[in-house]
Write a protein that holds these residues in place. Structure first.
Motif, PDB file in Angstrom:
ATOM      1  N   GLN A 130       0.827  -1.211   0.000  1.00  0.00           N
ATOM      2  CA  GLN A 130       0.000   0.000   0.000  1.00  0.00           C
ATOM      3  C   GLN A 130       0.864   1.266   0.000  1.00  0.00           C
ATOM      4  O   GLN A 130       0.501   2.286  -0.593  1.00  0.00           O
ATOM      5  CB  GLN A 130      -0.928   0.006   1.223  1.00  0.00           C
ATOM      6  N   THR A 131       2.014   1.197   0.683  1.00  0.00           N
ATOM      7  CA  THR A 131       2.893   2.358   0.737  1.00  0.00           C
ATOM      8  C   THR A 131       3.547   2.611  -0.615  1.00  0.00           C
ATOM      9  O   THR A 131       3.694   3.764  -1.039  1.00  0.00           O
ATOM     10  CB  THR A 131       3.974   2.160   1.813  1.00  0.00           C
ATOM     11  N   TRP A 132       3.935   1.538  -1.320  1.00  0.00           N
ATOM     12  CA  TRP A 132       4.501   1.712  -2.661  1.00  0.00           C
ATOM     13  C   TRP A 132       3.475   2.345  -3.603  1.00  0.00           C
ATOM     14  O   TRP A 132       3.824   3.188  -4.440  1.00  0.00           O
ATOM     15  CB  TRP A 132       4.971   0.370  -3.229  1.00  0.00           C
ATOM     16  N   VAL A 133       2.214   1.946  -3.474  1.00  0.00           N
ATOM     17  CA  VAL A 133       1.155   2.554  -4.284  1.00  0.00           C
ATOM     18  C   VAL A 133       1.032   4.044  -3.950  1.00  0.00           C
ATOM     19  O   VAL A 133       0.913   4.898  -4.840  1.00  0.00           O
ATOM     20  CB  VAL A 133      -0.193   1.834  -4.061  1.00  0.00           C
ATOM     21  N   ALA A 134       1.075   4.346  -2.639  1.00  0.00           N
ATOM     22  CA  ALA A 134       0.979   5.749  -2.217  1.00  0.00           C
ATOM     23  C   ALA A 134       2.148   6.558  -2.763  1.00  0.00           C
ATOM     24  O   ALA A 134       1.979   7.716  -3.182  1.00  0.00           O
ATOM     25  CB  ALA A 134       0.942   5.836  -0.689  1.00  0.00           C
ATOM     26  N   ILE A 135       3.338   5.981  -2.779  1.00  0.00           N
ATOM     27  CA  ILE A 135       4.515   6.665  -3.304  1.00  0.00           C
ATOM     28  C   ILE A 135       4.344   6.947  -4.799  1.00  0.00           C
ATOM     29  O   ILE A 135       4.674   8.039  -5.288  1.00  0.00           O
ATOM     30  CB  ILE A 135       5.786   5.826  -3.044  1.00  0.00           C
ATOM     31  N   LEU A 136       3.814   5.976  -5.532  1.00  0.00           N
ATOM     32  CA  LEU A 136       3.576   6.156  -6.966  1.00  0.00           C
ATOM     33  C   LEU A 136       2.561   7.268  -7.214  1.00  0.00           C
ATOM     34  O   LEU A 136       2.762   8.138  -8.069  1.00  0.00           O
ATOM     35  CB  LEU A 136       3.096   4.843  -7.586  1.00  0.00           C
TER      36      LEU A 136
END
Length: 301
Positions: A130-136
């Protein structure tokens, strides 16, 4: 007679104190805008002076120990953390002086997501999908914000704002690296470093430390009321507030910062800043609500 607060009362007080910390920090853009002549190095010198004196007294009263000794006891994490804050403060002031407050504040907000990336690279910490998605998503928001600012001072201001966010993220990582439970000694150390480094830079550039009384008063006031008081409120309040809520409450700084310069000085944000900033803040809020944050985020200014 000592008053004993219930758990809910402690939580409510914590929420209020953290929100007040964000409210105090949010005035940094207005403070910088009210500076007439002083340059970033001069501003940061006097802000570091007043912040250091305030934190010295507060830490001494809270712990009964020498703040310098507490700071140096942190070792290299404290030193690197203090220097990273100096870099973050410098980038923040330069960014606010060269781009819109809204643009700068929104870019500062990506610090928690950058900390997740640095935590993975430096400490080997696990980063949730979920954090990688938020970063993207946040990256897309940043791209929209800077799309119409690829030239001149505005570009330099945006790069400085992103650099400032990296500095704050690095500070977060050094606290985890050193397993610090208190951020005040490291922030105090950043004030000491700031005074020394800014004095050296001013001498090297031929800048006088004698600035106008108005600029000096604003710079000293920012050290006491913006950075110092905000940090004290945040440190006390964050002890009873869950990490996800801390991240959300810290966004008050980002949202309110542009409001003050609009109300007082009439400064407005471009459509790209508003659209990109909304995307960025949505990514950060979504990341917080999904429970990705495990530790309190550091103060941005």
């Amino acid at each position: 007679m000592t008053t004993v607060l219930t758990r809910s009362e402690r939580d409510l007080r914590g929420y209020a104190l953290v929100f007040l910390a964000g409210l105090v920090w949010s005035t940094v853009g207005l403070g910088i805008r009210l500076i007439d002549e002083a340059q970033v190095w001069q501003i940061l010198f006097y802000r570091s002076v007043s912040m250091t004196l305030l934190l010295y007294g507060v830490i001494r009263l809270r712990t009964g120990q020498d703040p310098l000794r507490l700071a140096w006891r942190m070792g290299w994490p404290g030193v690197i953390g203090g220097l990273s804050l100096v870099a973050a403060y410098t980038g923040a002031i330069f960014a606010i002086q060269t781009t819109s407050v809204a643009n700068a504040m929104m870019l500062f907000a990506c610090s928690p997501l950058l900390a997740a990336v640095l935590g993975r690279v430096i400490l080997g910490e696990y980063v949730r999908p979920q954090t990688w998605v938020a970063i993207l998503v946040a990256g897309c928001g940043i791209a929209v914000m800077v799309w119409d600012k690829f030239a001149g001072a505005a570009l330099l201001g945006n790069l400085a704002a992103i650099g400032s966010a990296v500095g704050f993220a690095t500070f977060t990582i050094t606290l985890r690296w050193g397993k610090a439970t208190e951020m005040m000694p490291a922030v105090f150390l950043s004030g000491v470093f700031g005074m020394v480094l800014m004095a050296i830079i001013c001498l090297w550039l031929g800048l006088s430390l004698g600035i106008t009384p108005g600029d000096m008063g604003i710079s000293l006031g920012m050290g006491v009321f913006q950075v110092g008081l905000g940090l004290i409120l945040y440190t006390i309040g964050s002890k009873t507030v869950p990490a996800a809520e801390l991240t959300l409450l810290s966004l008050a700084e980002v949202v309110l910062g542009p409001v003050w310069v609009w109300l007082v000085l009439g400064e407005t944000a471009t459509p790209n800043t508003l659209i990109g900033g909304t995307i960025l803040l949505t990514a950060i809020a979504g990341n917080a609500l999904s429970g990705a944050r495990r530790r309190p985020p550091p103060p941005m200014l």
